[in-house]
Design an enzyme around this catalytic site. Structure first.
Site, PDB file in Angstrom:
ATOM      1  N   HIS A 114      46.544 -31.862  17.181  1.00 35.31           N
ATOM      2  CA  HIS A 114      46.118 -32.358  18.488  1.00 35.31           C
ATOM      3  C   HIS A 114      45.785 -31.195  19.429  1.00 35.31           C
ATOM      4  CE1 HIS A 114      47.555 -36.701  18.187  1.00 35.31           C
ATOM      5  NE2 HIS A 114      47.937 -36.150  17.053  1.00 35.31           N
ATOM      6  N   ASP A 137      47.071 -36.738  26.072  1.00 35.45           N
ATOM      7  CA  ASP A 137      47.104 -37.252  24.705  1.00 35.45           C
ATOM      8  C   ASP A 137      47.759 -38.634  24.676  1.00 35.45           C
ATOM      9  OD1 ASP A 137      46.884 -37.207  21.884  1.00 35.45           O
ATOM     10  OD2 ASP A 137      47.411 -35.090  21.805  1.00 35.45           O
TER      11      ASP A 137
END
Length: 393
Positions: A25, A130
């Site tokens: 990520h 996120d």
């Protein structure tokens, strides 16, 4: 309205970015940060001290590299570990294979106070976050900061999770049997072959609905960040999945802006040039289309049994040359547990390298390369995304 939009297009932004604690990520977030900085906007890239220290070094402007990486400020915020985490564990890659990330999520949630302090002090125009910080949209909204959920997955993957934001928030899924996941979801209005295999369905249900140490499921985390966002940015393109991008917008009733596929920028990476030149020399000595590149994923940790099957599969294929990367076709797996066998690996390699289907695969890969590697197309997606952010502060 037109005048306001025009002035917005020339507004220099300060954007904070806050990825989940996994390098699968963190790196896409960093690549997006570099692309936005190239447009002249200031980035505060926020993570824990050890993760910041492990980032690829950012190349700065020189005669051969026209970027604005100097506009990226790497911000370390204090990380307090929990009793159940290994020493110095600040990312999923630091965790034992069998532990899971529930305690890491608890520690991540503990970043809310230092992050809030940073946002109160610096007041960025936007924060891009996120899937995990379910608590962050409300904090940012209270401070008057615009909010963007950056979905690092494809649009189709996210559409497959749930029929609505509300269903995510309540950890609800109308699919009650594992076999319900092996066909397209009922909320997808067009024909598609996209579905889970049985072993993937088991993993999805186990992970998505399992509550962590603060009693929040992953699905509820995603629902919370979507619900509290002003826009969803998705790592996708209309050339590849326009139907899914539009469906993602319709399911969650939010603006969805594709930002392109964001391939890593080689010129900014800290790879060993000498090592690459030796690899390139080795590759140049091989016949065209004679090397297979195999990979498990950015953070996969294959077991010893899997590595043994891989080695035997390579041997069984009787093909002469191998490197390590990604085959452009998935190796068949056992339906119940998702493991691969040496025979299935060998057969797949032979198909790719020797059979007619392999030629078709390579032709398709060539077509995909034109889409993925088209800098003009990818740059247009970033331009459109930045313009959206400027016009919706």
């Amino acid at each position: 309205m037109a005048a306001a939009a025009q002035s917005g297009e020339h507004k220099t932004l300060h954007i904070a970015m806050f990825p989940w604690l996994a390098f699968g990520h963190i790196i896409p977030f960093l690549e997006l940060a570099k692309l936005i900085a190239q447009k002249g906007h200031k980035i505060s890239f926020i993570s824990t001290p050890r993760n910041i220290d492990r980032l690829p070094k950012l190349a700065h402007n020189n005669n051969n590299n026209n970027n604005n990486n100097n506009l990226i400020n790497l911000v370390k915020i204090p990380f307090t570990t929990t009793l159940n985490l290994p020493e110095n564990a600040e990312a999923t890659i630091d965790l034992p294979f069998d532990q899971g990330d529930t305690y890491l999520k608890k520690a991540y949630d503990g970043l809310n106070k230092p992050l809030t302090s940073f946002l109160e002090t610096h007041k960025p125009h936007w924060i891009i976050y996120d899937f995990a910080p379910y608590w962050l949209p409300q904090i940012a909204a209270t401070l008057g900061i615009s909010r963007c959920f950056f979905n690092i997955l494809s649009a189709r993957s996210t559409c497959f999770f749930s029929p609505s934001t509300e269903a995510m928030l309540n950890s609800f899924d109308p699919r009650t049997d594992l076999h319900d996941y092996t066909v397209a979801p009922p909320w997808v209005p067009f024909r598609t072959p996209v579905c889970f295999r049985l072993h993937e369905a088991k993993t999805f249900r186990s992970n998505a609905f399992r509550v962590d140490s603060v009693n929040v499921s992953d699905l509820a985390r995603v629902g919370s960040v979507i619900s509290g966002s002003d826009v969803i940015a998705t790592r996708s393109s209309m050339e590849l999945e326009s139907d899914w991008v539009n469906l993602l917008r319709d399911l969650h009733r939010k603006p969805v802006v594709p930002v392109g596929l964001i391939p890593p920028s080689v010129e900014d990476s800290d790879f060993d040039a000498g090592e690459w030149f030796s690899i390139e020399k080795w590759l140049n000595e091989k016949k065209k289309q004679s090397v297979v590149y195999i990979a498990f994923g950015s953070e996969a940790m294959p077991s010893q049994d899997e590595l043994t099957e891989l080695a035997h599969g390579l041997e069984l294929s009787e093909l002469p040359e191998f490197s390590a990367m990604q085959v452009g076709v998935e190796i068949p797996r056992k339906e119940d547990d998702g493991t691969i066998s040496r025979t299935s690996l060998a057969d797949t390699l032979k198909m790719v390298m020797l059979e007619e289907n392999g030629k078709i695969l390579m032709e398709n890969a060539g077509k995909m390369k034109k889409v993925v590697g088209d800098k003009q197309v990818n740059n247009k997606y970033i331009d459109d995304f930045v313009t959206y952010l400027q016009n919706h502060v």
